[in-house]
Design a protein around this motif. Structure first.
Motif, PDB file in Angstrom:
ATOM      1  N   ARG A  60      69.559  86.355  18.634  1.00 16.63           N
ATOM      2  CA  ARG A  60      69.465  85.436  19.583  1.00 16.63           C
ATOM      3  C   ARG A  60      69.789  83.953  19.187  1.00 16.63           C
ATOM      4  O   ARG A  60      69.405  83.678  18.150  1.00 16.63           O
ATOM      5  CB  ARG A  60      67.968  85.557  20.310  1.00 16.63           C
ATOM      6  CG  ARG A  60      67.822  84.548  21.369  1.00 16.63           C
ATOM      7  CD  ARG A  60      66.383  84.707  22.082  1.00 16.63           C
ATOM      8  NE  ARG A  60      66.146  83.919  22.959  1.00 16.63           N
ATOM      9  CZ  ARG A  60      65.675  82.703  23.201  1.00 16.63           C
ATOM     10  NH1 ARG A  60      65.051  82.198  22.214  1.00 16.63           N
ATOM     11  NH2 ARG A  60      65.515  82.006  24.394  1.00 16.63           N
ATOM     12  N   SER A  82      71.574  79.958  26.086  1.00 15.68           N
ATOM     13  CA  SER A  82      71.170  80.928  25.249  1.00 15.68           C
ATOM     14  C   SER A  82      72.110  82.106  25.297  1.00 15.68           C
ATOM     15  O   SER A  82      72.677  82.095  26.366  1.00 15.68           O
ATOM     16  CB  SER A  82      69.653  81.378  25.190  1.00 15.68           C
ATOM     17  OG  SER A  82      69.621  81.932  26.513  1.00 15.68           O
ATOM     18  N   ALA A 120      72.565  86.061  23.411  1.00 15.64           N
ATOM     19  CA  ALA A 120      72.288  87.489  22.438  1.00 15.64           C
ATOM     20  C   ALA A 120      73.527  87.941  21.902  1.00 15.64           C
ATOM     21  O   ALA A 120      74.302  88.339  22.779  1.00 15.64           O
ATOM     22  CB  ALA A 120      71.327  88.547  22.927  1.00 15.64           C
TER      23      ALA A 120
END
Length: 206
Positions: free
Chosen positions: A32, A41, A43
């Motif tokens: 992450r 953000s 992943a």
């Protein structure tokens, strides 16, 4: 203290630094990333790479170190994407190498050179891809020493920047003729046919 002499503001009491790294509780292949600003953000799933699980896990750890605990961790999502793309390209090369390595301990000079040769004929892509891979791998504690050393021994030529050809100014007899014509038009006070003044003659006459 700030540069202006005032005390710098502190983050809120509940603030925590961005949480990055291998996601716990899985198989060690999901990483992450959170931007320093906290705005974006992502992943990154290393289980999709075309190498053995042990190499997938190593690449995840390697990537995690580069985006979180290194001296210059990635701050923006674009930088993290570039780091991931370099490892994904490296995985593709390793998968095609014969015999393909199955763990990080088997990585050697030949694998790094195969990555560079993969981009032969594409100088810009070769330069940028190898630069990214070297940034990711150069301080990795698990990478065998001979593979790490070749990262610094290989010299990839930087592509030349194309510059526009310089504008040629008229010289010699042609230049003198143009100057004489311009002076004659400006001195007469009349405008040439079509209202066009060469080389700024209109400004001279006005």
């Amino acid at each position: 203290m700030s540069r202006g002499g005032r005390r710098a503001s502190l983050p809120p009491a509940a603030w925590e630094p961005p949480q990055r790294g291998v996601v716990p509780g899985g198989d060690g292949t999901l990483v992450r990333f959170l931007e320093e600003s906290g705005e974006q953000s992502k992943a990154y799933d290393f289980s999709a790479l075309e190498v053995e699980p042990e190499l997938q896990q190593w690449m995840a750890r390697c990537f995690s170190r580069r985006i979180s605990t290194s001296r210059t961790p990635a701050k923006r999502l674009r930088t993290a994407n570039n780091r991931f793309d370099s490892l994904r390209g490296f995985a593709q090369v390793l998968a095609r190498h014969q015999p393909p390595p199955t763990c990080v301990a088997q990585l050697a000079e030949a694998h790094i050179r195969a990555f560079v040769e993969h981009y032969d004929g594409l100088p810009k892509r070769q330069h940028s891809a190898f630069k990214q891979l070297r940034t990711v791998l150069r301080n990795d504690p698990e990478l065998p020493e001979d593979a790490r050393q070749v990262l610094f021994n290989i010299r990839v030529k930087q592509p030349e920047v194309e510059r526009p050809a310089p504008t040629r100014k008229p010289t010699g007899r042609r230049s003198r003729l143009q100057h004489a014509e311009t002076s004659a038009w400006a001195g007469s006070g009349s405008r040439p046919v079509g209202g066009w003044w060469p080389d700024g003659a209109g400004a001279m006459a006005s």
